[in-house]
Structures are given as structure tokens and as C-alpha cells.
Motif scaffolding. Structure first.
Motif, PDB file in Angstrom:
ATOM      1  N   CYS A 158      28.853  42.728  41.151  1.00 11.95           N
ATOM      2  CA  CYS A 158      29.775  41.637  40.825  1.00 11.95           C
ATOM      3  C   CYS A 158      31.033  41.741  41.670  1.00 11.95           C
ATOM      4  CB  CYS A 158      30.173  41.708  39.348  1.00 11.95           C
ATOM      5  SG  CYS A 158      28.801  41.620  38.210  1.00 11.95           S
ATOM      6  N   ASN A 159      31.799  40.669  41.662  1.00  6.24           N
ATOM      7  CA  ASN A 159      33.059  40.697  42.400  1.00  6.24           C
ATOM      8  C   ASN A 159      34.201  40.088  41.592  1.00  6.24           C
ATOM      9  OD1 ASN A 159      32.317  38.058  42.480  1.00  6.24           O
ATOM     10  ND2 ASN A 159      32.312  37.869  44.689  1.00  6.24           N
ATOM     11  N   GLY A 160      34.073  40.038  40.279  1.00  2.00           N
ATOM     12  CA  GLY A 160      35.084  39.412  39.442  1.00  2.00           C
ATOM     13  C   GLY A 160      36.372  40.199  39.336  1.00  2.00           C
ATOM     14  N   ILE A 161      36.285  41.498  39.227  1.00  2.00           N
ATOM     15  CA  ILE A 161      37.459  42.344  39.044  1.00  2.00           C
ATOM     16  C   ILE A 161      37.618  43.225  40.277  1.00  2.00           C
ATOM     17  CG2 ILE A 161      38.477  44.174  37.628  1.00  2.00           C
ATOM     18  CD1 ILE A 161      36.844  43.093  35.294  1.00  2.00           C
ATOM     19  N   THR A 162      38.837  43.317  40.768  1.00  2.00           N
ATOM     20  CA  THR A 162      39.086  44.110  41.972  1.00  2.00           C
ATOM     21  C   THR A 162      39.866  45.385  41.681  1.00  2.00           C
ATOM     22  OG1 THR A 162      41.079  42.833  42.428  1.00  2.00           O
ATOM     23  CG2 THR A 162      39.035  42.094  43.480  1.00  2.00           C
ATOM     24  N   ASP A 163      40.273  45.591  40.445  1.00  2.00           N
ATOM     25  CA  ASP A 163      41.070  46.746  40.071  1.00  2.00           C
ATOM     26  C   ASP A 163      40.258  47.679  39.177  1.00  2.00           C
ATOM     27  OD1 ASP A 163      43.482  48.315  39.730  1.00  2.00           O
ATOM     28  OD2 ASP A 163      43.607  47.450  37.715  1.00  2.00           O
ATOM     29  N   GLU A 164      40.117  48.935  39.585  1.00  2.00           N
ATOM     30  CA  GLU A 164      39.300  49.891  38.839  1.00  2.00           C
ATOM     31  C   GLU A 164      39.869  50.168  37.448  1.00  2.00           C
ATOM     32  OE1 GLU A 164      37.184  54.280  39.334  1.00  2.00           O
ATOM     33  OE2 GLU A 164      38.509  53.532  40.911  1.00  2.00           O
ATOM     34  N   THR A 165      41.186  50.211  37.316  1.00  2.00           N
ATOM     35  CA  THR A 165      41.801  50.450  36.011  1.00  2.00           C
ATOM     36  C   THR A 165      41.470  49.317  35.050  1.00  2.00           C
ATOM     37  OG1 THR A 165      43.595  51.645  37.083  1.00  2.00           O
ATOM     38  CG2 THR A 165      43.984  50.898  34.828  1.00  2.00           C
ATOM     39  N   GLU A 166      41.534  48.084  35.538  1.00  2.00           N
ATOM     40  CA  GLU A 166      41.189  46.916  34.717  1.00  2.00           C
ATOM     41  C   GLU A 166      39.706  46.951  34.352  1.00  2.00           C
ATOM     42  OE1 GLU A 166      41.906  43.179  32.762  1.00  2.00           O
ATOM     43  OE2 GLU A 166      43.038  44.974  33.213  1.00  2.00           O
ATOM     44  N   PHE A 167      38.869  47.338  35.305  1.00  2.00           N
ATOM     45  CA  PHE A 167      37.439  47.479  35.024  1.00  2.00           C
ATOM     46  C   PHE A 167      37.211  48.491  33.901  1.00  2.00           C
ATOM     47  CE2 PHE A 167      33.753  50.242  35.569  1.00  2.00           C
ATOM     48  CZ  PHE A 167      32.726  49.340  35.337  1.00  2.00           C
ATOM     49  N   ASN A 168      37.859  49.642  33.983  1.00  2.00           N
ATOM     50  CA  ASN A 168      37.676  50.684  32.965  1.00  2.00           C
ATOM     51  C   ASN A 168      38.097  50.183  31.584  1.00  2.00           C
ATOM     52  OD1 ASN A 168      36.659  52.587  34.774  1.00  2.00           O
ATOM     53  ND2 ASN A 168      38.682  53.359  35.267  1.00  2.00           N
ATOM     54  N   ARG A 169      39.196  49.451  31.509  1.00  2.00           N
ATOM     55  CA  ARG A 169      39.675  48.922  30.235  1.00  2.00           C
ATOM     56  C   ARG A 169      38.686  47.910  29.662  1.00  2.00           C
ATOM     57  NH1 ARG A 169      42.218  44.706  28.093  1.00  2.00           N
ATOM     58  NH2 ARG A 169      42.353  43.528  30.025  1.00  2.00           N
ATOM     59  N   LEU A 170      38.271  46.955  30.490  1.00  2.00           N
ATOM     60  CA  LEU A 170      37.341  45.931  30.020  1.00  2.00           C
ATOM     61  C   LEU A 170      35.947  46.492  29.769  1.00  2.00           C
ATOM     62  CD1 LEU A 170      38.417  42.892  32.206  1.00  2.00           C
ATOM     63  CD2 LEU A 170      38.708  43.169  29.738  1.00  2.00           C
ATOM     64  N   ASN A 217      33.078  40.139  33.183  1.00  2.00           N
ATOM     65  CA  ASN A 217      33.689  39.002  33.874  1.00  2.00           C
ATOM     66  C   ASN A 217      34.144  37.928  32.886  1.00  2.00           C
ATOM     67  OD1 ASN A 217      33.327  40.218  36.330  1.00  2.00           O
ATOM     68  ND2 ASN A 217      31.508  39.054  36.853  1.00  2.00           N
ATOM     69  N   THR A 218      33.333  37.662  31.871  1.00  2.00           N
ATOM     70  CA  THR A 218      33.699  36.667  30.862  1.00  2.00           C
ATOM     71  C   THR A 218      34.938  37.098  30.096  1.00  2.00           C
ATOM     72  OG1 THR A 218      31.393  35.967  30.640  1.00  2.00           O
ATOM     73  CG2 THR A 218      32.882  35.385  28.840  1.00  2.00           C
ATOM     74  N   MET A 219      34.987  38.377  29.728  1.00  2.00           N
ATOM     75  CA  MET A 219      36.168  38.889  29.021  1.00  2.00           C
ATOM     76  C   MET A 219      37.409  38.775  29.909  1.00  2.00           C
ATOM     77  SD  MET A 219      34.609  42.241  27.163  1.00  2.00           S
ATOM     78  CE  MET A 219      34.766  42.220  25.390  1.00  2.00           C
ATOM     79  N   SER A 220      37.259  39.051  31.184  1.00  2.00           N
ATOM     80  CA  SER A 220      38.371  38.957  32.115  1.00  2.00           C
ATOM     81  C   SER A 220      38.871  37.514  32.216  1.00  2.00           C
ATOM     82  CB  SER A 220      37.955  39.471  33.490  1.00  2.00           C
ATOM     83  OG  SER A 220      38.986  39.317  34.423  1.00  2.00           O
ATOM     84  N   VAL A 221      37.943  36.576  32.337  1.00  2.00           N
ATOM     85  CA  VAL A 221      38.307  35.161  32.428  1.00  2.00           C
ATOM     86  C   VAL A 221      38.976  34.696  31.141  1.00  2.00           C
ATOM     87  CG1 VAL A 221      37.352  32.818  32.561  1.00  2.00           C
ATOM     88  CG2 VAL A 221      36.590  34.567  34.170  1.00  2.00           C
TER      89      VAL A 221
END
Length: 128
Positions: free
Chosen positions: A13-25, A73-77
Motif C-alpha cells: 500500500c501507499n496510503g501512509i508514509t510515516d512509520e510512527t503513524e503506521f504503528n499507531r494505526l 488506510n480507511t482508518m487513516s482517511v
């Protein structure tokens, strides 16, 4: 144990570009996926072995990974779009706004839908 690592996410995927944000979500998505599947997906992944799996099991494994990406990705959006704030669109030419109250139930329904459609045919989502 998360369903996918940061490196796997970046390759799928390419929705999130920040590893910290990925870990949280990822933690939030894991809780949601475990709850909706009643831990079936987690048990499947805990027992999954690439070396001894059948073609069906390999497909299910890929579906779980893809579904997990879509869930993140849905949670991020949902977070970035301000779902629940009431504004759905704004036009600057002539100025107009559209409002919609997005409830917690509608957000949950969207996440459940992502999981159901992503795991369709695997037997992991059960009879929801």
C-alpha cells in the motif's frame, strides 16, 4: 504481533508514509480485525507457515494482509477527513458547504464492511 510489518505495508500500500503513524494505526486496526473476526484471522496467521501451506491457505494469507492494509488506510482517511465533524464538502466559488453528521455507528459500519469484503470466501469473517 501485527498482521503486517511496516516494510510489508510499504510494498502493498501507499496510503501512509510515516512509520510512527503506521504503528499507531496498525494497533487500532489489529484490535478491530480481531474483534470482527472473533480472533479467527489471528489464529490463522499464528498457525500459517509458508512452507507447508496449501494454495488456498496462501490466498487467505494474502487476503488477510490486503484487508489489513485497506483497514489501516480507511482508518487513516476517517481521521484525516474529519469524519464526524459535519462538513462533507466546501465550494469556494459562490461559497457553499454541505453538512452530514457521521455517527460512530456509520464509521464502524465502514470498517466492518472493509473486513467483510476483504475476507470474503475465507470463512474468517464468519456469519456476521
Amino acid at each position: 504481533m501485527s498482521y503486517i510489518t511496516w516494510e510489508q505495508y510499504r510494498s502493498l500500500c501507499n496510503g501512509i508514509t510515516d512509520e510512527t503513524e503506521f504503528n499507531r494505526l496498525s494497533k487500532l486496526a489489529e484490535i478491530k480485525l480481531n474483534a470482527i473476526t472473533h480472533m479467527r484471522a489471528k489464529r490463522f496467521e499464528d498457525l500459517y507457515s509458508e512452507d507447508t501451506s496449501t494454495d488456498f491457505q496462501k490466498r487467505v494469507h494474502l487476503q488477510i494482509q490486503d484487508t489489513f492494509c485497506q483497514l489501516i488506510n480507511t482508518m487513516s482517511v476517517q481521521e484525516s477527513s474529519g469524519m464526524g465533524t459535519g462538513i462533507t464538502s466546501v465550494s469556494n466559488d459562490g461559497y457553499s458547504e454541505s453538512y452530514k453528521i457521521t455517527t460512530a455507528q456509520e464509521k464502524e459500519a465502514q470498517l466492518t464492511s472493509v473486513i467483510r469484503s476483504g475476507l470474503s470466501g475465507t470463512g474468517l469473517a464468519g456469519a456476521l
